[in-house]
Structure formats: C-alpha cells, structure tokens
Design an enzyme around this catalytic site. Structure first.
Site, PDB file in Angstrom:
ATOM      1  N   TRP A 100      18.046   4.051  -1.354  1.00 53.64           N
ATOM      2  CA  TRP A 100      18.071   2.920  -0.414  1.00 53.64           C
ATOM      3  C   TRP A 100      18.300   1.608  -1.153  1.00 53.64           C
ATOM      4  CZ3 TRP A 100      19.322   4.775   3.857  1.00 53.64           C
ATOM      5  CH2 TRP A 100      18.735   5.931   4.371  1.00 53.64           C
ATOM      6  N   ASP A 167      12.640  -4.718   1.068  1.00 57.71           N
ATOM      7  CA  ASP A 167      12.777  -3.664   2.066  1.00 57.71           C
ATOM      8  C   ASP A 167      11.449  -2.925   2.072  1.00 57.71           C
ATOM      9  OD1 ASP A 167      13.245  -1.332   3.480  1.00 57.71           O
ATOM     10  OD2 ASP A 167      15.020  -0.719   2.331  1.00 57.71           O
ATOM     11  N   LYS A 191       9.624   4.355  10.214  1.00 56.53           N
ATOM     12  CA  LYS A 191       8.849   5.001   9.154  1.00 56.53           C
ATOM     13  C   LYS A 191       7.345   4.765   9.330  1.00 56.53           C
ATOM     14  CE  LYS A 191      12.750   6.171   7.200  1.00 56.53           C
ATOM     15  NZ  LYS A 191      13.516   5.289   6.337  1.00 56.53           N
TER      16      LYS A 191
END
Ligand SMILES: *Cc1c(COP(=O)(O)O)cnc(C)c1O
Length: 357
Positions: A100, A167, A191
């Site tokens: 990511w 993030d 998430k």
C-alpha cells in the site's frame, strides 16, 4: 450454524449493533417510512447523520479545530492521488513499508517528485525501517501506520520536521492518536471504521491551497470541506453504517478503552504463536501489529499448512488465509473482534499441536 469467528482483513467484522441498526434503517430510516436506500441526502434527517458522524470522529480522536473531517468515495487507493494533488509542490518522501505504501508513492510520482526515504522490501516488508533521517525540505512525509498485509505497525506518533501524512486505513480507531501531529490522516473505512464504499480524511485546513497546479474540483479537498462532504451525492449507506460503528466505539468507552482490549487480544494470540512449536510469526517482534497478526508454519512443519487451514475452518475460523505475498496465515483482529474470537483461534492452534505431537 456453528459459531463462526471472522478474521477477514477487510471488509471486516463490524459490531452487531451497527449491523442491526443498519437493517432497521434499510427498512425505515429514522421513522420517515422511507428506506435508507431511497432517502434524499438533502433532508434534515440525513444531514443529522452527517453531522453526528463528523462530531463522533472529532470526539473519539480528539480532533483539534485546526483540522476537518471529510468523507469521500473511491477508496483509500484514490486518496494516494488526492494527497499528491493537494500537497505535492516540489518534493515528497515516502516510507516504503509494503504494497500500500508503495502504491501511494507510485501515485505521487505521477504528479511530481517523490521517493522512498527508506524501504523494508529487503526482508519482504517484515519490519519497519528506523534508520533514516527526514530531510527538512519536503512538502510532506508519508507513512502507512499499519501494514495490513505484513502485520507491521508504527504504533506511536512520530516526531516529524515536515508535514506528516498517514494512511491509517487499518489501525484508525484502534488506539489513541495525537491528530495535531499530522497534516493529514486518511483511510478506507472497511478495515476498522465501517463498511466498504467510504473513506475518511482528517485534514489540517491551513495546509491546503499551497500548491500551484490546477486541482480538478472533485479532487480538491477544499471543495469537500466547504460543502461538508455533500458537494455531490455522498455514499449514504456506507456513511450510515460508519456512523453506527463510531457510536459503538463510543459505547465501548472510546478509543482508549478499545485500545486496551486490542492490546490484550494481540498479546493473547502472539503469546500462542511464540509458544506453539508448529507456528512462527513473520513480523519483527518490536513492530508487530495489534490489528493484523501474520504467522506461518514453523520450519520443518510447512507441509501441515493446508491441514491447519482445513482444521481451523472446521472449527469456525473464517478469513485466516495469509495474503499471497506473505503466505501462511493472517488473523485480522480489528475492534469488533472479541477476546472470545481470539481465544477460539488460540484453542484451535493448541488442539492442532496436540494432534501432531
Ligand atoms: C486496504 C488498504 C488500502 C486500500 O484501500 P481501498 O479502499 O481498497 O483502496 C490502502 N492502505 C491500506 C493500509 C490498506 O490496508
């Protein structure tokens, strides 16, 4: 149906209270007689959900007045582009701690000068690099606090001489954060904060408007701050469920209370991984995530992998297959996962060890 224990990495387990309230709203939204799926977003009933959701974010994370929260579609992956569009003028650096983080960097490189300041790819991203110095001439430094795929986590707010952007897709609301230390925090809700279909972005307002490029209206955070995330039709259903998820976090005693439960869950499962002769953890111990727990069969027992997977499945464990780039197993133990769920998985690992003594 036998009791199941859901360890999916995302979309993930959500609190039952949030699911029940959503079912109710699908049938009849706030006593209007209209389904949540059919309401107009330009009504005071809907605006009250937006307001409540924004206030809950601010309350749960102690967000200072310098920052604003916005909700958008497009997933965390589209935020990789938003971040660069809105903040990258001359140069930005990224901490490359996994897939990511790497994708976030690649997106920025399409916009301007961006590079990896440090990278842990040499050991398949099993640790967080620590040996680096952040230059003072950057527009921002970007980190991925929890690496969902590899089970590593930056568990503390770091001191950073330049604007810090994080993030936090997979560890937001799992522990207290000092929002004032960040220029921006963002993530996909799916998430830990809600269902798929919406992202949250917590943005320091005075950091915007400093780049010279033209920013398309929809990609400009100022548009969404000005219009309170209602410039266009918001993802109504996803925001509703996110709001219910935040209400649940508050009912649990807030982020600090949930953090204590998370630490206990993580300790329970890591202790078993370290004790059990059949399994080993893949992440460096000091960097172990309290949200995603990655482990593989111990050396010499690799041939038991499929058998354990089948056994765990027969015992009701769902979603413990590791990401293909790490292999083995991954138990995602987000906020809604209980100590009981974790203990069921631990019992499964103990039982499996006995079967193979
Ligand atoms: C899942 C994930 C993403 C991507 O999220 P999407 O909403 O699917 O785009 C980005 N960053 C992290 C840390 C993630 O775990």
């Amino acid at each position: 149906m036998a009791k199941v224990h859901v360890f999916n990495a995302g979309p993930c387990l959500l609190p039952q209270a949030a699911i029940d309230a959503s079912i109710e709203a699908l049938k009849d939204f706030k006593g209007t007689g209209v389904s949540l799926l059919s309401i107009s977003h330009r009504t005071k009933e809907w605006e009250s959900v937006m307001d409540e959701c924004r206030s809950l974010w601010k309350e749960l994370l102690n967000i200072p007045d310098t920052h604003e929260v916005v909700f958008l579609g497009g997933g965390a992956s589209l935020q990789f582009l938003y971040v660069a569009m809105n903040f990258l003028e001359k140069k930005a650096a990224y901490l490359d701690t996994g897939v990511w983080a790497h994708k976030a960097l690649k997106e920025a490189q399409g916009i301007g000068e961006a590079y990896a300041l440090a990278c842990s790819k040499d050991k398949n991203y099993s640790y967080i690099p620590k040996d680096y110095e952040i230059p003072s001439d950057l527009d921002y430094f970007h980190i991925t606090t929890n690496n969902t795929i590899y089970g590593t986590e930056i568990k503390e707010d770091m001191a950073c001489p330049v604007p810090l952007i994080a993030d936090m897709s997979s560890d937001i609301l799992s522990r207290p954060v000092d929002v004032s230390k960040y220029t921006m925090i963002y993530g996909g809700a799916q998430k830990n904060a809600g269902p798929a279909g919406v992202i949250f972005a917590i943005i320091r307002k005075d950091a915007l408007g400093k780049v010279s490029r033209y920013i398309p209206t929809m990609l400009d955070y100022r548009t969404h701050i000005d219009k309170e995330s209602m410039f266009n039709t918001p993802p109504v259903f996803s925001i509703f469920v996110m709001n219910e998820t935040l209400k649940w976090v508050k009912s649990m005693g807030g982020v600090e209370a949930v953090h204590k439960l998370n630490l206990k869950k993580a300790e329970t499962i890591y202790n078993e991984i370290d004790r059990n002769s059949l399994f080993v953890g893949t992440a460096a111990k000091e960097d172990r995530s309290i949200m995603n727990v990655c482990f593989v069969m111990a050396p010499g027992h690799e041939d038991l992998q499929d058998e354990f997977m089948a056994y765990a499945k027969s015992q009701g464990m769902i979603g413990i297959k590791g990401h293909r780039s790490v292999g083995g197993f991954r138990a995602s133990i987000y906020n809604a996962c209980t100590q009981e769920d974790v203990e069921a998985l631990v019992a499964c690992m103990q039982e499996f060890e006995k079967l193979h003594k």
